[in-house]
Design a protein around this motif. Sequence first.
Motif, PDB file in Angstrom:
ATOM      1  N   GLU A  72       0.824  -1.205   0.000  1.00  0.00           N
ATOM      2  CA  GLU A  72       0.000   0.000   0.000  1.00  0.00           C
ATOM      3  C   GLU A  72       0.864   1.263   0.000  1.00  0.00           C
ATOM      4  N   TRP A 113       3.788   9.398  -2.688  1.00  0.00           N
ATOM      5  CA  TRP A 113       3.995  10.182  -3.912  1.00  0.00           C
ATOM      6  C   TRP A 113       3.753  11.663  -3.648  1.00  0.00           C
ATOM      7  N   PRO A 158      -0.254   3.454  -6.324  1.00  0.00           N
ATOM      8  CA  PRO A 158      -0.697   4.751  -6.846  1.00  0.00           C
ATOM      9  C   PRO A 158      -1.703   5.382  -5.883  1.00  0.00           C
ATOM     10  N   GLY A 159      -1.567   6.676  -5.677  1.00  0.00           N
ATOM     11  CA  GLY A 159      -2.455   7.363  -4.753  1.00  0.00           C
ATOM     12  C   GLY A 159      -1.955   7.391  -3.317  1.00  0.00           C
ATOM     13  N   SER A 160      -0.896   6.610  -3.021  1.00  0.00           N
ATOM     14  CA  SER A 160      -0.316   6.630  -1.682  1.00  0.00           C
ATOM     15  C   SER A 160       0.273   8.011  -1.400  1.00  0.00           C
ATOM     16  N   GLN A 161       0.295   8.381  -0.126  1.00  0.00           N
ATOM     17  CA  GLN A 161       0.883   9.662   0.255  1.00  0.00           C
ATOM     18  C   GLN A 161       2.399   9.691   0.057  1.00  0.00           C
TER      19      GLN A 161
END
Length: 441
Positions: free
Chosen positions: A74, A83, A78-81
């Motif tokens: 997780e 990034w 994609p969309g994880s903090q």
Amino acid sequence: MMSQVAALEALPVEATGPRPFIRWDENPKVRLGSLGAEPPLDDLVAQLQQSVHGFAEKVMQPIGRNLDRLSAEEVIAPGSQLWAFREAYAELGITMEALATFPPNLMPDIFAILFEELGWGDAGLAISAGVDLLPHYMAAKFGNEFVFKTYPEELIGCWGITEPDHGSDSLDANGAIFHPQGTYGRPNCVAKISDGKVIISGQKSAWVSNGPIAELAILYCAAETKAGIDSSRGAVVIVPLKSLGVSKGKPLEKMGQRALPQGEIFFDNVELDIDHLIVAPEDYKKGVYAIHSEANALMGGVFTGCARAAYEHAFAYAHERKQGGVPIIRHQDVAKRLFHMARKVELSRAITRRVTTFNMLNDMPALQAAMFSKVTATQHALEVASDAVQMFGGNGVTREYPVEKIFRDARSSLIEDGCNEILSIKGGTLMVDPDLLKPTA
């Protein structure tokens, strides 16, 4: 005639430097700043410190706490903090090109303070940001312009050195710490160098920091030449990780620094032009020495910051928490413990700054000095974080309070970039002075 005391009292404070004793308060006391007993910083360095501290507080700490609660998969999804952190960090503009614009005499302070503040924010994210620099940093140090012309600094970097069968011994290319009957054994990754090509086969271990997300690796491995395979005469290669034959394993689930993605990288006959070779086999020992000197100094800065974060949480809690009708800082054992925690942070900061200054301004860095910094700061980070957990009592072992996470992050540091026991032995061998050795009969 005016008395000496009256003359001192008549002078403006700024004309006398330190305040004359007569102007001291009746009950003398000094409040230390956020960097402890730190002399005034150069204006440029002070601005950088304030900027990075704000970033560490507003971006790194909340993101680090959130990522700590996710699975390793997780964290990199994609969309994880993660990034969001990388995007915000990029906006700070901390690149090789930007660092090169600072006056050389300020670089030691900039390096030490930068990584202390990042480590204060989140140790795992700080390590992620640090290894980002290594491919381009080492290419610059070894005069390889091809890397800068071919691969932008925006690529996520990593350092691949440890292997499934080789951990801290990978950092000992000259075999100084080996048992007399011991050998390095079979390498897990080999670069074959011939006919203007480098062909890489094998794998690097699950401990490659940024491995699961990296786009450009600085790879340290055994080399195969016409003379055969020799792990002590290895190769340092810049590897674009989108190359044909590169694959990655699953991100590693681990106890601490969970915001730092780590994982295996596999190489199946990955073929690159010889321009990607930044250190040839004959200079491999130089290559290991160089990157290890930089990495251990970086660790000193990061875990000075980590220890400082644990101390600051404990310091604040000791003023808030009441037992026996008074804030617990009024209890002698708590005050004593805080004193020793602060002392250890100060020692870590001082040795890291001292070593960084010596190594950056000297013709050649002293690896044993970099090891002083790494071993001291990481050991102190664990001790300070452990004392912080103890001071929080039962609250300290819950995930509701931050010191539990900091303790886990600090524990990992005693193994990272060479376990401290091996570094101490290796550092000791570097301290041998051949001129003082008496010849044996």
